[in-house]
Scaffold this active site. Structure first.
Site, short mmCIF file in Angstrom:
data_model
loop_
_atom_site.label_atom_id
_atom_site.label_comp_id
_atom_site.label_asym_id
_atom_site.label_seq_id
_atom_site.Cartn_x
_atom_site.Cartn_y
_atom_site.Cartn_z
N SER A 73 0.80 -1.24 0.00
CA SER A 73 0.00 0.00 0.00
C SER A 73 0.82 1.28 0.00
O SER A 73 0.27 2.36 -0.22
CB SER A 73 -0.95 0.01 1.20
OG SER A 73 -1.98 -0.91 0.97
N LYS A 76 0.40 3.19 -3.12
CA LYS A 76 -0.86 3.88 -3.46
C LYS A 76 -0.69 5.38 -3.61
O LYS A 76 -1.36 6.01 -4.43
CB LYS A 76 -1.92 3.59 -2.38
CG LYS A 76 -2.41 2.14 -2.35
CD LYS A 76 -3.29 1.91 -1.12
CE LYS A 76 -3.85 0.50 -1.04
NZ LYS A 76 -4.54 0.25 0.25
N TYR A 198 -4.21 -3.14 -9.86
CA TYR A 198 -3.96 -2.80 -8.45
C TYR A 198 -3.04 -3.82 -7.78
O TYR A 198 -2.07 -3.46 -7.10
CB TYR A 198 -5.30 -2.72 -7.70
CG TYR A 198 -5.13 -2.70 -6.20
CD1 TYR A 198 -4.67 -1.57 -5.54
CD2 TYR A 198 -5.39 -3.85 -5.44
CE1 TYR A 198 -4.49 -1.56 -4.17
CE2 TYR A 198 -5.20 -3.85 -4.07
CZ TYR A 198 -4.75 -2.71 -3.44
OH TYR A 198 -4.54 -2.72 -2.08
N TYR A 250 -5.25 4.52 7.59
CA TYR A 250 -6.56 3.89 7.78
C TYR A 250 -7.16 4.16 9.17
O TYR A 250 -7.31 5.31 9.56
CB TYR A 250 -6.47 2.38 7.51
CG TYR A 250 -5.61 2.00 6.34
CD1 TYR A 250 -5.97 2.37 5.05
CD2 TYR A 250 -4.42 1.28 6.50
CE1 TYR A 250 -5.19 2.01 3.96
CE2 TYR A 250 -3.64 0.93 5.42
CZ TYR A 250 -4.04 1.30 4.15
OH TYR A 250 -3.26 0.95 3.08
N VAL A 268 1.26 -3.41 4.02
CA VAL A 268 1.26 -4.66 4.77
C VAL A 268 2.58 -5.44 4.67
O VAL A 268 2.79 -6.38 5.42
CB VAL A 268 0.11 -5.63 4.38
CG1 VAL A 268 -1.21 -5.18 4.95
CG2 VAL A 268 0.07 -5.85 2.90
#
Ligand code: GLN
Length: 280
Positions: A73, A76, A198, A250, A268
């Protein structure tokens, strides 16, 4: 650490070393992710730390700073940067910019909010961003994104870790669900194209040193201080830092903002990329 102290190389090295030692003492308290089976092959003992001041040509690096790992991530924020750089600002008609307070792969709000992801950094939002990257196929989109990364960090390879990719491709039912669910609401067109892009994007490898190099652009208002060229629009850079600060971690984002107070993005695979605007 103040900007003046950062310019004192010896003081910076001592500070980074202290932070590294403190981090190393805490290593046993976590666990490697295993819901993507290939990530379980990582050693929980790998640890590197790199700080790159905006006004230095070389970073301060300790530990496993040149070890390649799939960015997951952390990627991103850079795919969003790439998209905005291609002037796809219409993306914000399909993805919001509000914190979700939910886990990264949560689906609950998508139902409440009619298929519009809360922000570009949760999985649903990042799937939309990845699928909109330039190119007609997954390979073209990924190659375009890799070109964007390599244009900034010229020494970075940014290849795809095929084992990690296949491992997530075989097990990524939840991400497929998010993509299919958003297709229902017409947030995106081709759920498998979006989802595969993705997952490949998440499997792109980088190093702590490479991430610090990429982050210089974000820390310096969109201008790469090393190549001395503008990479990102100043306004887009502000947007990227704002979503990092409000959405980058998050359901822990408030805690990290209170305790640390800088825009950051986690992944992660264990990467954590933080920007101190104007500093490092
Ligand atoms: N590829 C991972 C996933 O979609 C990335 C998640 C993360 O790093 N938070 O599950």
């Amino acid at each position: 650490m103040s900007k003046e102290r950062l310019q004192d190389r010896a003081a910076l090295e001592a500070t980074v070393r202290r932070a590294y030692e403190a981090g190393r003492r805490a290593l046993g308290s976590g666990a490697v992710a295993n819901y993507i089976p290939a990530l379980a092959n990582a050693s929980p003992g790998w640890f590197g730390l790199v700080v790159h001041p905006v006004d230095a040509t070389e970073p301060v690096a300790v530990g496993d700073s040149d070890l390649a790992f799939s960015l997951q991530s952390v990627s991103k924020i850079f795919s969003l940067a790439c998209l905005l750089n291609d002037d796809d600002h219409v993306v914000f008609e399909r993805v919001g910019v509000e914190p979700s307070g939910d886990a990264f792969h949560s689906i609950v709000r998508l139902e409440e909010e009619r298929g519009i992801p809360r922000n570009p950094l949760i999985n649903a939002g990042a799937i939309v961003v990845s699928g909109r990257l330039k190119g007609a196929t997954v390979d073209e989109k990924i190659a375009h994104f890799q070109g964007f990364l390599r244009g900034i960090c010229t020494e970075g390879a940014f290849g795809v870790d095929e084992d990690v990719y296949l491992s997530e491709w075989k097990t990524g039912f939840r991400n497929r669900s998010l993509a299919n669910y958003m297709r229902h609401w017409e947030t995106l067109e081709d759920p498998m194209l979006y989802c595969e892009t993705y997952i490949r994007q998440c499997a792109i490898e980088g190093t702590a040193r490479g991430l610090a190099r990429l982050g210089l652009v974000l820390a310096n208002g969109g201008v790469d201080p090393i190549q001395q060229r503008r990479v990102l629009d100043g306004r887009d850079t502000r947007t990227l830092l704002a979503v990092m600060l409000t959405c980058g971690l998050y359901d822990e984002v408030g805690r990290i903002a209170v305790d640390v107070g800088v825009p950051a993005k986690s992944g992660v695979s264990g990467g954590l990329h933080a920007v101190v605007p104007g500093v490092c």
